[in-house]
Design a protein around this motif. Structure first.
Motif, PDB file in Angstrom:
ATOM      1  N   ILE A 198       0.844  -1.207   0.000  1.00 22.43           N
ATOM      2  CA  ILE A 198       0.000   0.000   0.000  1.00 22.43           C
ATOM      3  C   ILE A 198       0.874   1.250   0.000  1.00 22.43           C
ATOM      4  O   ILE A 198       0.619   2.213  -0.736  1.00 22.43           O
ATOM      5  CB  ILE A 198      -0.951  -0.003   1.213  1.00 22.43           C
ATOM      6  CG1 ILE A 198      -1.994  -1.107   1.056  1.00 22.43           C
ATOM      7  CG2 ILE A 198      -1.633   1.354   1.360  1.00 22.43           C
ATOM      8  CD1 ILE A 198      -2.846  -1.327   2.291  1.00 22.43           C
ATOM      9  N   GLY A 199       1.928   1.244   0.819  1.00 19.91           N
ATOM     10  CA  GLY A 199       2.835   2.379   0.857  1.00 19.91           C
ATOM     11  C   GLY A 199       3.542   2.595  -0.473  1.00 19.91           C
ATOM     12  O   GLY A 199       3.676   3.734  -0.938  1.00 19.91           O
ATOM     13  N   ALA A 200       3.979   1.501  -1.091  1.00 18.84           N
ATOM     14  CA  ALA A 200       4.656   1.606  -2.384  1.00 18.84           C
ATOM     15  C   ALA A 200       3.711   2.152  -3.445  1.00 18.84           C
ATOM     16  O   ALA A 200       4.088   3.016  -4.254  1.00 18.84           O
ATOM     17  CB  ALA A 200       5.193   0.241  -2.796  1.00 18.84           C
ATOM     18  N   ALA A 201       2.485   1.651  -3.450  1.00 22.93           N
ATOM     19  CA  ALA A 201       1.513   2.106  -4.441  1.00 22.93           C
ATOM     20  C   ALA A 201       1.181   3.579  -4.240  1.00 22.93           C
ATOM     21  O   ALA A 201       1.079   4.349  -5.209  1.00 22.93           O
ATOM     22  CB  ALA A 201       0.248   1.255  -4.348  1.00 22.93           C
ATOM     23  N   ALA A 216       6.747   0.325  -8.629  1.00 22.93           N
ATOM     24  CA  ALA A 216       6.696   0.359  -7.172  1.00 22.93           C
ATOM     25  C   ALA A 216       6.296  -0.993  -6.586  1.00 22.93           C
ATOM     26  O   ALA A 216       6.865  -1.445  -5.588  1.00 22.93           O
ATOM     27  CB  ALA A 216       5.722   1.445  -6.712  1.00 22.93           C
ATOM     28  N   LEU A 217       5.321  -1.634  -7.194  1.00 24.06           N
ATOM     29  CA  LEU A 217       4.885  -2.938  -6.692  1.00 24.06           C
ATOM     30  C   LEU A 217       5.959  -3.997  -6.913  1.00 24.06           C
ATOM     31  O   LEU A 217       6.145  -4.901  -6.075  1.00 24.06           O
ATOM     32  CB  LEU A 217       3.579  -3.345  -7.367  1.00 24.06           C
ATOM     33  CG  LEU A 217       2.365  -2.473  -7.025  1.00 24.06           C
ATOM     34  CD1 LEU A 217       1.136  -2.932  -7.806  1.00 24.06           C
ATOM     35  CD2 LEU A 217       2.079  -2.498  -5.524  1.00 24.06           C
ATOM     36  N   LEU A 218       6.686  -3.899  -8.016  1.00 19.06           N
ATOM     37  CA  LEU A 218       7.798  -4.820  -8.259  1.00 19.06           C
ATOM     38  C   LEU A 218       8.880  -4.642  -7.198  1.00 19.06           C
ATOM     39  O   LEU A 218       9.421  -5.624  -6.669  1.00 19.06           O
ATOM     40  CB  LEU A 218       8.374  -4.573  -9.656  1.00 19.06           C
ATOM     41  CG  LEU A 218       9.643  -5.356 -10.019  1.00 19.06           C
ATOM     42  CD1 LEU A 218       9.390  -6.858  -9.967  1.00 19.06           C
ATOM     43  CD2 LEU A 218      10.140  -4.935 -11.396  1.00 19.06           C
ATOM     44  N   ILE A 219       9.179  -3.396  -6.875  1.00 24.34           N
ATOM     45  CA  ILE A 219      10.191  -3.120  -5.860  1.00 24.34           C
ATOM     46  C   ILE A 219       9.742  -3.637  -4.494  1.00 24.34           C
ATOM     47  O   ILE A 219      10.520  -4.253  -3.755  1.00 24.34           O
ATOM     48  CB  ILE A 219      10.491  -1.614  -5.807  1.00 24.34           C
ATOM     49  CG1 ILE A 219      11.201  -1.190  -7.097  1.00 24.34           C
ATOM     50  CG2 ILE A 219      11.335  -1.254  -4.590  1.00 24.34           C
ATOM     51  CD1 ILE A 219      11.283   0.309  -7.289  1.00 24.34           C
ATOM     52  N   ALA A 220       8.478  -3.397  -4.145  1.00 28.31           N
ATOM     53  CA  ALA A 220       7.963  -3.893  -2.863  1.00 28.31           C
ATOM     54  C   ALA A 220       8.040  -5.413  -2.792  1.00 28.31           C
ATOM     55  O   ALA A 220       8.284  -5.984  -1.724  1.00 28.31           O
ATOM     56  CB  ALA A 220       6.518  -3.426  -2.681  1.00 28.31           C
ATOM     57  N   GLY A 246      13.965   2.307  -5.826  1.00 25.32           N
ATOM     58  CA  GLY A 246      12.981   3.359  -6.063  1.00 25.32           C
ATOM     59  C   GLY A 246      13.599   4.599  -6.690  1.00 25.32           C
ATOM     60  O   GLY A 246      13.015   5.220  -7.579  1.00 25.32           O
ATOM     61  N   THR A 247      14.794   4.955  -6.224  1.00 22.80           N
ATOM     62  CA  THR A 247      15.506   6.097  -6.796  1.00 22.80           C
ATOM     63  C   THR A 247      15.788   5.881  -8.272  1.00 22.80           C
ATOM     64  O   THR A 247      15.526   6.744  -9.123  1.00 22.80           O
ATOM     65  CB  THR A 247      16.832   6.320  -6.047  1.00 22.80           C
ATOM     66  OG1 THR A 247      16.556   6.657  -4.678  1.00 22.80           O
ATOM     67  CG2 THR A 247      17.646   7.429  -6.690  1.00 22.80           C
TER      68      THR A 247
END
Length: 202
Positions: free
Chosen positions: A9-12, A47-51, A64-65
């Protein structure tokens, strides 16, 4: 420790908030306005891939950067066939600082070696006229983050980039054109490697 649901949720949320800023960045650099819905979809996917795949918060922030820089730079590359230094170069110390903060010398050395190898390979491509110097600088940044993940990720990214870039080249030639942006293929190959690499070592 964040529970998985809160992490996603935070990443999204971060991706959706960043989307308009990334779109404005592209517009300022090119005087063209990308579809904000497409920017949000790409940002959310990244973002979801990174999470899903980040190995801890430091790795997640570094990914993320690079993702944020890559999304904006990739769009600019599509529009103007360039990868701006003002986006790529500042990401090096940011990702490097996060890497050093891990306190893991093996990871640091592997990431540095991977970045240097990527720049050397793309440097040869630049010298022979196959890629631009912006691609060389992007390769070093992507190599740094892929080396953090591991050598298998770097090899997968290279293979995926060659496949994606080759398919793109075939389409461009079929359309009777000569040049195409290679940055998006590099970024897509990196994303594929981040997703797939953990399976290769399991």
């Amino acid at each position: 420790m964040l529970i998985p649901g809160a992490l996603y949720i935070g990443a999204a949320t971060a991706a959706l908030l960043a989307g308009p800023g990334l779109g404005r960045c592209v517009a300022l650099a090119t005087d063209r306005h990308p579809d904000p819905r497409l920017i949000k979809v790409v940002s959310l996917t990244a973002a979801l891939l990174i999470a899903w795949r980040a190995d801890g918060l430091l790795h997640g922030f570094a990914l993320g950067t690079v993702a944020a820089v890559g999304i904006a730079a990739g769009w600019i590359d599509v529009y103007q066939r360039r990868l701006p230094d003002v986006l790529i170069l500042p990401a090096y110390p940011l990702a490097g600082t996060l890497l050093i903060a891990t306190g893991d010398p093996d990871t640091l050395l592997r990431a540095a070696a991977c970045a240097a190898t990527a720049m050397a390979l793309y440097g040869i491509g630049c010298a022979t006229g196959h890629v631009g110097f912006g691609d060389v600088k992007l390769a070093g940044l992507l190599g740094l983050i892929l080396g953090w993940t591991g050598w298998p990720a770097a090899l997968i990214a290279l293979a995926a980039t060659v496949l994606i870039g080759g398919g793109q080249a075939a389409v461009v030639v079929a359309m009777g054109r000569k040049d195409f942006p290679y940055g998006p293929a590099m970024l897509a190959g990196t994303a594929a490697a981040v997703a797939i690499a953990p399976f290769s070592s399991s």
